[in-house]
Write an enzyme that holds these catalytic residues in place. Structure first.
Site, PDB file in Angstrom:
ATOM      1  N   GLU A  40       7.529  -3.030  -4.766  1.00 24.70           N
ATOM      2  CA  GLU A  40       6.932  -2.920  -3.427  1.00 24.70           C
ATOM      3  C   GLU A  40       8.009  -3.148  -2.375  1.00 24.70           C
ATOM      4  O   GLU A  40       8.810  -4.091  -2.488  1.00 24.70           O
ATOM      5  CB  GLU A  40       5.816  -3.963  -3.322  1.00 24.70           C
ATOM      6  N   ASP A  43      11.147   1.181  -1.849  1.00 24.54           N
ATOM      7  CA  ASP A  43      11.424   2.626  -1.690  1.00 24.54           C
ATOM      8  C   ASP A  43      12.352   2.918  -0.519  1.00 24.54           C
ATOM      9  O   ASP A  43      13.320   3.662  -0.650  1.00 24.54           O
ATOM     10  CB  ASP A  43      10.140   3.478  -1.660  1.00 24.54           C
ATOM     11  N   GLY A 130      -4.742   0.253   1.054  1.00 26.44           N
ATOM     12  CA  GLY A 130      -3.507   0.119   0.283  1.00 26.44           C
ATOM     13  C   GLY A 130      -3.393   1.110  -0.864  1.00 26.44           C
ATOM     14  O   GLY A 130      -2.474   1.018  -1.671  1.00 26.44           O
ATOM     15  N   SER A 132      -3.173   4.306  -0.229  1.00 23.28           N
ATOM     16  CA  SER A 132      -2.519   5.406   0.457  1.00 23.28           C
ATOM     17  C   SER A 132      -3.372   6.653   0.665  1.00 23.28           C
ATOM     18  O   SER A 132      -3.031   7.759   0.229  1.00 23.28           O
ATOM     19  CB  SER A 132      -1.194   5.774  -0.212  1.00 23.28           C
ATOM     20  N   SER A 133      -4.463   6.437   1.364  1.00 24.88           N
ATOM     21  CA  SER A 133      -5.278   7.585   1.767  1.00 24.88           C
ATOM     22  C   SER A 133      -4.459   8.452   2.724  1.00 24.88           C
ATOM     23  O   SER A 133      -4.658   9.665   2.809  1.00 24.88           O
ATOM     24  CB  SER A 133      -6.561   7.119   2.433  1.00 24.88           C
ATOM     25  N   GLU A 166       4.594  11.453   8.779  1.00 23.34           N
ATOM     26  CA  GLU A 166       4.171  10.078   9.046  1.00 23.34           C
ATOM     27  C   GLU A 166       5.156   9.374   9.983  1.00 23.34           C
ATOM     28  O   GLU A 166       4.772   8.597  10.847  1.00 23.34           O
ATOM     29  CB  GLU A 166       4.008   9.314   7.727  1.00 23.34           C
ATOM     30  N   ASP A 178       4.631   6.934  -1.648  1.00 27.68           N
ATOM     31  CA  ASP A 178       3.216   7.327  -1.646  1.00 27.68           C
ATOM     32  C   ASP A 178       3.056   8.836  -1.774  1.00 27.68           C
ATOM     33  O   ASP A 178       2.238   9.333  -2.542  1.00 27.68           O
ATOM     34  CB  ASP A 178       2.533   6.858  -0.356  1.00 27.68           C
TER      35      ASP A 178
HETATM   36  C1  GLA Z   1       3.485   1.692   2.121  1.00 31.85           C
HETATM   37  C2  GLA Z   1       4.537   2.781   2.375  1.00 31.85           C
HETATM   38  C3  GLA Z   1       5.386   3.019   1.130  1.00 31.85           C
HETATM   39  C4  GLA Z   1       5.951   1.713   0.576  1.00 31.85           C
HETATM   40  C5  GLA Z   1       4.851   0.662   0.460  1.00 31.85           C
HETATM   41  C6  GLA Z   1       5.404  -0.680   0.082  1.00 31.85           C
HETATM   42  O1  GLA Z   1       2.541   2.111   1.192  1.00 31.85           O
HETATM   43  O2  GLA Z   1       3.917   3.982   2.742  1.00 31.85           O
HETATM   44  O3  GLA Z   1       6.424   3.917   1.432  1.00 31.85           O
HETATM   45  O4  GLA Z   1       7.032   1.258   1.346  1.00 31.85           O
HETATM   46  O5  GLA Z   1       4.118   0.511   1.666  1.00 31.85           O
HETATM   47  O6  GLA Z   1       5.953  -0.632  -1.175  1.00 31.85           O
END
Ligand code: GLA
Length: 394
Positions: A40, A43, A130, A132-133, A166, A178
């Protein structure tokens, strides 16, 4: 009052019906949400992540219309629609519209082949939780337009343009995880992705008698986007300082705790903590891959707890609700690992739970969470699934 609400509903239904009247989809796309097993906030530090798509999705139905420039978008969930003029794609005041507008804008930077279309969006993904919609929304649209207008964009093009959308239209300086997971996932696997080279490998996910369970805290603290950008800037500041001593270091992924320690006096305590978390988390991903390959689920669970500790105390992106849910998981013997998932400040915890105890765990967690925060928990099993795909094409 009742009369007004009723009138309002009729008005919404009328708009919807008017939209649907001439709507015959020629293309239907599904675009999934994602989980991330571990890795987490690594990236955007060019490190490793271990995500996969889940079986909860957004469905997009598309139809070309005869206009050269007018596009009609309708969201069934929001019961709201809006129109895009392709000759004038600009940011909107409404956040959800910016995900769409951003993708259209980014596609326009690559091609002029998009013309008028209608698009109906139906989401079966919890928003702001969380999973990622947002990436699902961006990538589903990109994938749909690519197919509808034969744009010949590669999957990686779609991933990258969605991420860019984004950044430019929504304002979150997200990493690539994501969007990559939403498009590239493979059923029954997680993706070990190197966020620097974009090299990736599918790793089968076999957890034996354990299931992946998401507990949705149903809180989404408003700090999420601004604090996310702050964390990213703090990491960049860390790299800038480390780079003065170690000129080859251009991302936290390339440094070590030993090198970081030698720079401790050059940086603030906060920057030091942020860097320390990222370096350790990146190492944990590598250990987690070995654990998965050796079917060592217990070790994987332990790593999840360590990640949460780091996210909460060192990276400071947790919140009382998420800490509560992870502490509660630690008390339940059937749970061998848990952590907050995604950017933080709300959303879900990811839990590795023995299959025989899933319902008991959810029941106990829901009761205790309701008692502590007066918020209803929602829970579901996350099933590693395939990425964005075509369901129907005329
Ligand atoms: C969000 C971001 C991702 C990543 C996570 C944390 O989901 O969109 O790119 O950085 O947070 O790991």
């Amino acid at each position: 009052m009742y009369f007004l609400i009723h009138l309002f509903r009729i008005e919404k239904e009328t708009i919807y019906m008017r939209f649907l009247e001439h709507f015959k989809p020629e293309l239907v796309i599904t675009s999934p949400g994602r989980i991330n097993l571990i890795g987490e906030h690594t990236d955007y530090n060019m490190g490793y992540v271990l995500p996969t798509a889940i079986d909860k999705k957004i469905i997009f139905s598309f139809q070309k219309n005869s206009s050269p420039n007018i596009c009609n978008i309708y969201s069934k969930g929001y019961e709201k629609g809006f129109t895009i003029d392709l000759n004038k794609v600009e940011k909107s005041e409404k956040e959800w519209e910016n995900y769409i507008l951003g993708v259209v804008h980014e596609i326009q930077q690559l091609t002029t082949m998009v013309s008028g279309f209608n698009c109906l969006i139906e989401s079966y993904l919890p928003m702001g939780s969380g999973v990622s919609s947002s990436a699902a929304l961006e990538c589903g649209l990109a994938f749909g337009l690519n197919t509808l207008f034969d744009l010949a964009l590669s999957p990686i093009d779609m991933v990258q343009l969605s991420q860019k959308a984004e950044h430019t239209f929504v304002g979150t300086q997200c990493g690539i995880m994501d969007q990559f997971a939403s498009v590239m996932s493979k059923k029954g696997h997680v993706i070990q992705l190197d966020c620097e080279s974009l090299a990736y490998e599918y790793i089968p996910i076999k957890l034996g008698p354990y299931k992946l369970v998401l507990l949705n805290s149903n809180v989404a603290h408003s700090l999420a986007s601004s604090e996310y950008n702050t964390r990213r800037a703090e990491c960049e500041e860390g790299v800038r300082i480390i780079n003065t001593k170690f000129p080859l270091i251009t991302a936290l992924r390339h440094t070590s705790l030993d090198e970081l320690k030698t720079c401790k006096d050059l940086m603030s305590a906060t920057i030091y903590k942020r860097c320390k978390y990222v370096i350790m988390e990146n190492e944990r991903v590598k250990i987690a891959v070995d654990a998965l390959e050796q079917n060592n689920v217990e070790l994987l669970g332990k790593l999840l707890y360590e990640t949460h500790e780091g996210l909460s105390k060192t990276y400071e992106v947790s919140c009382p609700e998420l800490d509560f849910l992870v502490d509660l998981a630690k008390e339940h013997t059937a749970v061998i690992g848990a952590r907050l998932m995604g950017g933080g400040f709300g959303g879900c915890t990811l839990n590795i739970v023995h299959e025989k105890e899933v319902s008991t765990f959810i029941e106990v967690a829901s009761k205790q969470y309701l008692a502590a925060f007066d918020i209803q928990l929602t829970a579901f099993e996350a099933i590693p699934s395939g990425g964005t795909s075509i369901v129907y094409q005329e």
